[in-house]
Design a protein around this motif. Structure first.
Motif, PDB file in Angstrom:
ATOM      1  N   VAL A  20      35.657 -33.567  23.339  1.00 18.89           N
ATOM      2  CA  VAL A  20      36.974 -34.120  23.013  1.00 18.89           C
ATOM      3  C   VAL A  20      36.815 -35.381  22.166  1.00 18.89           C
ATOM      4  O   VAL A  20      37.486 -35.545  21.134  1.00 18.89           O
ATOM      5  CB  VAL A  20      37.799 -34.399  24.288  1.00 18.89           C
ATOM      6  CG1 VAL A  20      39.045 -35.198  23.972  1.00 18.89           C
ATOM      7  CG2 VAL A  20      38.160 -33.086  24.979  1.00 18.89           C
ATOM      8  N   THR A  23      30.168 -32.769  29.273  1.00 16.72           N
ATOM      9  CA  THR A  23      30.119 -32.059  28.001  1.00 16.72           C
ATOM     10  C   THR A  23      31.510 -31.993  27.377  1.00 16.72           C
ATOM     11  O   THR A  23      31.672 -32.168  26.170  1.00 16.72           O
ATOM     12  CB  THR A  23      29.576 -30.627  28.207  1.00 16.72           C
ATOM     13  OG1 THR A  23      28.316 -30.712  28.849  1.00 16.72           O
ATOM     14  CG2 THR A  23      29.442 -29.891  26.893  1.00 16.72           C
ATOM     15  N   THR A  24      32.501 -31.755  28.195  1.00 10.99           N
ATOM     16  CA  THR A  24      33.873 -31.658  27.698  1.00 10.99           C
ATOM     17  C   THR A  24      34.364 -32.997  27.174  1.00 10.99           C
ATOM     18  O   THR A  24      35.010 -33.057  26.133  1.00 10.99           O
ATOM     19  CB  THR A  24      34.807 -31.143  28.814  1.00 10.99           C
ATOM     20  OG1 THR A  24      34.252 -29.960  29.373  1.00 10.99           O
ATOM     21  CG2 THR A  24      36.177 -30.823  28.263  1.00 10.99           C
ATOM     22  N   LEU A  34      33.368 -25.549  32.108  1.00  6.21           N
ATOM     23  CA  LEU A  34      32.349 -26.352  31.438  1.00  6.21           C
ATOM     24  C   LEU A  34      32.055 -27.595  32.261  1.00  6.21           C
ATOM     25  O   LEU A  34      32.865 -28.006  33.091  1.00  6.21           O
ATOM     26  CB  LEU A  34      32.834 -26.771  30.047  1.00  6.21           C
ATOM     27  CG  LEU A  34      33.175 -25.644  29.064  1.00  6.21           C
ATOM     28  CD1 LEU A  34      33.872 -26.208  27.843  1.00  6.21           C
ATOM     29  CD2 LEU A  34      31.914 -24.901  28.668  1.00  6.21           C
ATOM     30  N   VAL A  57      40.446 -28.904  30.293  1.00  5.64           N
ATOM     31  CA  VAL A  57      39.601 -27.984  29.517  1.00  5.64           C
ATOM     32  C   VAL A  57      38.352 -27.636  30.307  1.00  5.64           C
ATOM     33  O   VAL A  57      37.929 -26.472  30.334  1.00  5.64           O
ATOM     34  CB  VAL A  57      39.249 -28.594  28.135  1.00  5.64           C
ATOM     35  CG1 VAL A  57      38.193 -27.752  27.423  1.00  5.64           C
ATOM     36  CG2 VAL A  57      40.494 -28.716  27.272  1.00  5.64           C
ATOM     37  N   ALA A  58      37.745 -28.608  30.951  1.00  5.29           N
ATOM     38  CA  ALA A  58      36.539 -28.357  31.737  1.00  5.29           C
ATOM     39  C   ALA A  58      36.802 -27.339  32.841  1.00  5.29           C
ATOM     40  O   ALA A  58      35.999 -26.424  33.058  1.00  5.29           O
ATOM     41  CB  ALA A  58      36.018 -29.663  32.335  1.00  5.29           C
ATOM     42  N   ALA A  66      40.545 -33.528  28.863  1.00  6.06           N
ATOM     43  CA  ALA A  66      39.149 -33.122  29.030  1.00  6.06           C
ATOM     44  C   ALA A  66      38.933 -32.444  30.382  1.00  6.06           C
ATOM     45  O   ALA A  66      38.230 -31.430  30.469  1.00  6.06           O
ATOM     46  CB  ALA A  66      38.232 -34.331  28.888  1.00  6.06           C
ATOM     47  N   GLU A  94      37.847 -23.739  31.173  1.00  4.01           N
ATOM     48  CA  GLU A  94      36.768 -23.063  30.441  1.00  4.01           C
ATOM     49  C   GLU A  94      35.450 -23.065  31.212  1.00  4.01           C
ATOM     50  O   GLU A  94      34.430 -22.625  30.688  1.00  4.01           O
ATOM     51  CB  GLU A  94      36.573 -23.723  29.077  1.00  4.01           C
ATOM     52  CG  GLU A  94      37.801 -23.677  28.184  1.00  4.01           C
ATOM     53  CD  GLU A  94      38.277 -22.260  27.915  1.00  4.01           C
ATOM     54  OE1 GLU A  94      37.418 -21.378  27.659  1.00  4.01           O
ATOM     55  OE2 GLU A  94      39.500 -22.033  27.976  1.00  4.01           O
TER      56      GLU A  94
END
Length: 99
Positions: free
Chosen positions: A25, A20-21, A16, A10-11, A7, A14
């Motif tokens: 997930v 939220t991430t 984010l 990805v945060a 997570a 991307e």
């Protein structure tokens, strides 16, 4: 890599919000679990397929005591990697693989 590390990665990649991430997930994993529990496969193109399977009852042996035991019938899941994913893994390693 753990779920939290995934997570966070990805945060960052991307751009984010971390909360939220984490929710995304968790949501994706929940949907995959629910779909497999219904007996339906989850196909993620370019990544792989999660397939629910039925395991039959079978004999086994208790490692501690050595006594025979029976493993009851149960559901499980298997994951099959897509050909595209295997190719990309091997391309990064500089190998060419025919799949």
């Amino acid at each position: 890599m753990t779920k939290n590390e995934l997570a966070k990665e990805v945060a960052v990649s991307e751009k984010l919000h971390l909360s939220t991430t984490f929710q995304a997930v968790d949501g994706i994993l929940r949907v995959i679990k629910e779909t497999l529990a219904k007996g339906e496969p989850v196909i993620i193109r370019g990544f792989g397929t999660f397939q629910p399977i039925e395991c039959k009852e079978r004999p086994a042996r208790d490692f501690k005591t050595g006594k025979p035991v029976v493993i009851s019938a149960h559901k499980s899941a298997k994951f099959r990697v897509s050909k595209d994913f295997i190719k990309s893994l091997n391309a990064e390693a500089g190998k060419e693989v025919t799949v």
